[in-house]
Motif scaffolding. Sequence first.
Motif, PDB file in Angstrom:
ATOM      1  N   SER A 219       1.673  -5.216  11.432  1.00  0.00           N
ATOM      2  CA  SER A 219       2.071  -5.908  10.207  1.00  0.00           C
ATOM      3  C   SER A 219       1.416  -5.206   9.023  1.00  0.00           C
ATOM      4  O   SER A 219       0.202  -4.990   9.014  1.00  0.00           O
ATOM      5  N   VAL A 220       2.227  -4.833   8.031  1.00  0.00           N
ATOM      6  CA  VAL A 220       1.744  -4.041   6.903  1.00  0.00           C
ATOM      7  C   VAL A 220       2.102  -4.754   5.603  1.00  0.00           C
ATOM      8  O   VAL A 220       3.231  -5.231   5.438  1.00  0.00           O
ATOM      9  N   GLU A 221       1.129  -4.812   4.701  1.00  0.00           N
ATOM     10  CA  GLU A 221       1.395  -5.341   3.367  1.00  0.00           C
ATOM     11  C   GLU A 221       1.553  -4.179   2.394  1.00  0.00           C
ATOM     12  O   GLU A 221       0.711  -3.272   2.365  1.00  0.00           O
ATOM     13  N   ILE A 222       2.652  -4.175   1.624  1.00  0.00           N
ATOM     14  CA  ILE A 222       2.935  -3.090   0.685  1.00  0.00           C
ATOM     15  C   ILE A 222       2.034  -3.241  -0.546  1.00  0.00           C
ATOM     16  O   ILE A 222       2.103  -4.242  -1.258  1.00  0.00           O
ATOM     17  N   CYS A 223       1.180  -2.243  -0.775  1.00  0.00           N
ATOM     18  CA  CYS A 223       0.266  -2.256  -1.924  1.00  0.00           C
ATOM     19  C   CYS A 223       0.415  -1.023  -2.806  1.00  0.00           C
ATOM     20  O   CYS A 223      -0.131  -0.974  -3.910  1.00  0.00           O
ATOM     21  N   ASN A 224       1.151  -0.028  -2.334  1.00  0.00           N
ATOM     22  CA  ASN A 224       1.271   1.242  -3.054  1.00  0.00           C
ATOM     23  C   ASN A 224       2.398   1.151  -4.087  1.00  0.00           C
ATOM     24  O   ASN A 224       3.567   0.975  -3.733  1.00  0.00           O
ATOM     25  N   PRO A 225       2.089   1.270  -5.383  1.00  0.00           N
ATOM     26  CA  PRO A 225       3.148   1.187  -6.414  1.00  0.00           C
ATOM     27  C   PRO A 225       4.230   2.237  -6.258  1.00  0.00           C
ATOM     28  O   PRO A 225       5.357   2.047  -6.709  1.00  0.00           O
ATOM     29  N   ALA A 226       3.891   3.370  -5.575  1.00  0.00           N
ATOM     30  CA  ALA A 226       4.884   4.433  -5.401  1.00  0.00           C
ATOM     31  C   ALA A 226       6.032   4.001  -4.502  1.00  0.00           C
ATOM     32  O   ALA A 226       7.111   4.597  -4.511  1.00  0.00           O
TER      33      ALA A 226
END
Length: 472
Positions: A219-226
Amino acid sequence: MELLERLLFGSESLWGGGVAHSVMILALVIALGIMLGKVKIAGVSLGVTGILFVGIAFSYFGMNIDEHLMHFLKEFGLILFVYSIGLQVGPGFFSSFRKGGITLNKLAVLVVALGVVTTVALYYVTGLPMTTMVGVMSGAVTNTPGLGAAQQAFSDLHAGADAPDIATGYALAYPLGVIGAILTLLALRYLLRIDVRQEEEAAGLGTDVLKDLTTRRISVEICNPAVEGKSISGIRRLALRDFVVSRICRPGEAPELADAATTLRCGDRILLVAAPKDAERLFGNSLKRLNHPNLIPIFIGIALGVVLGSISFWIPGVPQPVKLGLAGGPLIVAILIGRYGPYYRLITYTTMSANLMLREVGISLFLAGVGLGAGEDFVPTLVAGGYVWIAYGAVITIVPLLLAGLFGRFYYKLNYYTLIGVLSGASTNPPALAYSTEQTTSDAPSVGYATVYPLSMFLRVLAAQLLILIFG
């Protein structure tokens, strides 16, 4: 000539009490043993076990070391060896019991159990002491920690006494233990009528239980603005990695199915499925290479392992209280520290080179001590009929591997390359793994070996101790 004799056999006036002489003999045994271990005959070498045979030769010709120093170095070397193994396998020990790993570990347990049963059967048939049979068993499966555990258990049981026949049995059975395992894996190929090309393709596709060990669900949380606003298919093209996003959960919304056109935003949580090499390269899992090893967890762990190994506990049916000893205690503590240490802000990571150095120094000291202690009885035992022990070792090597191999193929439907990797790991036999990996371009043998090795190592150590405590 007189000077050479004084150098090799010792002189109190020259060596100041014998410590310097002991260190010199120990260094020569280890150096010459490593050289011997590099010699290959028909593609097979003794490896680090060459130290054992050089130590036996030195001791047989009277070139020995101080008894108390030898005892300390042997035990301390064993501790370093098993502790470094525990640190290495600890992080992956419990994860090896996932769905696919359970099947492979069941097969490994079967191999160990068949080896123990075969050893006990030979004990009753031949009438040899169990100390001899445990040494033969440890040599037959090339398991040096088992040798150390057996010696420690016998010493605890008999007020510090030694049993040289344990090391002698190990030394006699070891060479054919290496060769016999490889020949058994080769025999399985013909007995099972393996189609090499078909098995190679199947191994690459992961068509057996190995597929559960070669993919990860995270499970991954998206934190990268790119990543903001990009579709999953677009990210896949940019990353040049294979992965699948099956679910997505946006803040404040219920989870929903995702597809290639789904766009990602910061704060989204996704369920990602990928091979470890692709998940790690995409999202990052690089190890920080430390310039200095972390000695605090090593020596704290050794201290705790010695304490744990000294605690007695009872097992129903065993007439004597059982101790994990200097092999089992540090091994268990190292596995636990390696797995759970980071959760308590304990830095347990050491570079691979540091771990290998610790392990090689430890096993070298241990094998040198064992060889020097067993040399006087080795040749007389061999001449008096000990050569038959080689045949007993061959039986302990071949029968469990053959039966478990047939069972794993027909019952679990394992791919041949996965199977021989598991059998190599269950035997804790690195030369057999080297042979297995040479037969295929896939990672199936290595994955199978690594999955069952931690549990197999632990069971081998425990089995050696229990056999000594019950029968010895």
